[in-house]
Enzyme design. Structure first.
Site, PDB file in Angstrom:
ATOM      1  N   GLN A  95      35.912  17.129  24.150  1.00  0.00           N
ATOM      2  CA  GLN A  95      34.640  16.446  24.269  1.00  0.00           C
ATOM      3  C   GLN A  95      34.707  15.061  23.611  1.00  0.00           C
ATOM      4  OE1 GLN A  95      31.194  19.117  23.880  1.00  0.00           O
ATOM      5  NE2 GLN A  95      32.610  20.826  23.719  1.00  0.00           N
ATOM      6  N   TYR A  98      36.014  10.328  17.699  1.00  0.00           N
ATOM      7  CA  TYR A  98      36.156   8.953  17.203  1.00  0.00           C
ATOM      8  C   TYR A  98      37.609   8.688  16.860  1.00  0.00           C
ATOM      9  CZ  TYR A  98      36.285   5.217  13.716  1.00  0.00           C
ATOM     10  OH  TYR A  98      36.613   4.088  13.008  1.00  0.00           O
ATOM     11  N   GLY A 180      47.454  14.034  22.607  1.00  0.00           N
ATOM     12  CA  GLY A 180      48.098  14.727  21.487  1.00  0.00           C
ATOM     13  C   GLY A 180      47.149  15.042  20.359  1.00  0.00           C
ATOM     14  N   ILE A 181      47.415  14.470  19.170  1.00  0.00           N
ATOM     15  CA  ILE A 181      46.670  14.853  17.971  1.00  0.00           C
ATOM     16  C   ILE A 181      46.168  13.611  17.242  1.00  0.00           C
ATOM     17  CG2 ILE A 181      48.131  16.907  17.727  1.00  0.00           C
ATOM     18  CD1 ILE A 181      49.407  15.514  15.258  1.00  0.00           C
ATOM     19  N   CYS A 198      33.332  16.619  18.981  1.00  0.00           N
ATOM     20  CA  CYS A 198      33.838  17.758  19.757  1.00  0.00           C
ATOM     21  C   CYS A 198      32.721  18.715  20.163  1.00  0.00           C
ATOM     22  CB  CYS A 198      34.936  18.487  18.997  1.00  0.00           C
ATOM     23  SG  CYS A 198      36.329  17.417  18.583  1.00  0.00           S
TER      24      CYS A 198
END
EC number: 2.3.1.181
Length: 255
Positions: A95, A98, A180-181, A198
């Site tokens: 979702q 930032y 990714g992360i 999220c």
């Protein structure tokens, strides 16, 4: 109800994510200057296509973005409460989140056909990578089955309170991973208040960073821990042999 946690000292079945014996090491690249989001996505997609075609090695690209918001495939416009920065719609799962200075973003381009073509297990492997990275700083990260990302318990804020310290969003194209992360090292946490991160509005669940937890961690410290933990789960890495003009003019191989 909080699900049973999984932390760094527990074992996941991640053996399948190590590369085949004849695979090249994963290239490791770091950008010093913030990279505009559209430029990063274009470069990532170009590199992923080259990986899928067998023309390039797998790549982990570490960077920071200027302040911005991204909305994944499940994003809701109502989750943008106070639009302070540009909003980019993106093809990753998830979702609204930032990105900005002080947050380490790692774009991970791996060929899962040659590893393990299982998206759920891949997300779990990314979570475990983050958890092992946090463990290097004696931070106990935990995953939740119904809340993707990595969380830390905050009993100082109240019973059952947890803060998210790292987010995950992925996309697969021809079984090559994109996106990714993102780990919060020292971002401006007030920027998260402009969104419902999220899609989680429960007041028990907030956002934190390594520095917010009282740890004097630098971005360089985080990068070292990320690389060591990545190697344990996904296999060997090698400094990118040269700056890839398809990635970013401000990128460098680690010294």
């Amino acid at each position: 109800m909080i699900n049973a946690p999984l932390h760094a000292r527990q074992t996941l079945d991640l053996a399948g994510f190590r590369p085949q014996a004849d695979a090249r090491p994963v290239e490791w690249l770091i950008s010093e200057a913030p990279v505009p989001y559209p430029d990063a996505v274009a470069a990532m997609e170009s590199r992923a296509a080259a990986i899928a075609a067998g023309d390039a090695a797998e790549l982990v690209w570490l960077l920071e973005h200027p302040p911005l918001y991204t909305s994944g495939t499940s994003g809701q416009s109502t989750d943008l409460l106070d639009p302070r920065f540009p909003l980019h719609t993106t093809g990753r799962g998830g979702q609204l989140t930032y990105h900005g200075p002080g947050q380490r973003v790692a774009y991970v381009m791996l060929d899962l056909k040659r590893r393990r073509p299982d998206v759920r297990a891949y997300v779990a492997a990314l979570e475990q990578w983050i958890i092992a990275t946090l463990d290097a700083f004696n931070v106990r990260g935990e995953r939740r089955e119904n809340r993707v990302g990595v969380w830390v318990a905050r009993p100082d804020k109240g019973a059952d309170h947890e803060d998210k310290i790292a987010a995950i969003g992925v996309r697969l194209k021809r079984w090559v991973s994109l996106h990714g992360i993102a780990i919060n090292v020292e971002p401006d946490l007030s920027h998260f208040t402009a969104i419902v991160p999220c899609g989680i509005s429960d007041p028990r669940y907030g956002v934190t960073s390594l520095v917010d937890l009282g740890l004097p961690v630098t971005m360089a410290d985080a990068d070292i821990a990320l690389r060591a933990a990545f190697t344990e789960i996904f296999g060997a890495t090698v400094d990118a042999p040269q700056v890839d003009p398809a990635v970013d003019a401000g990128a460098r191989s680690p010294a």
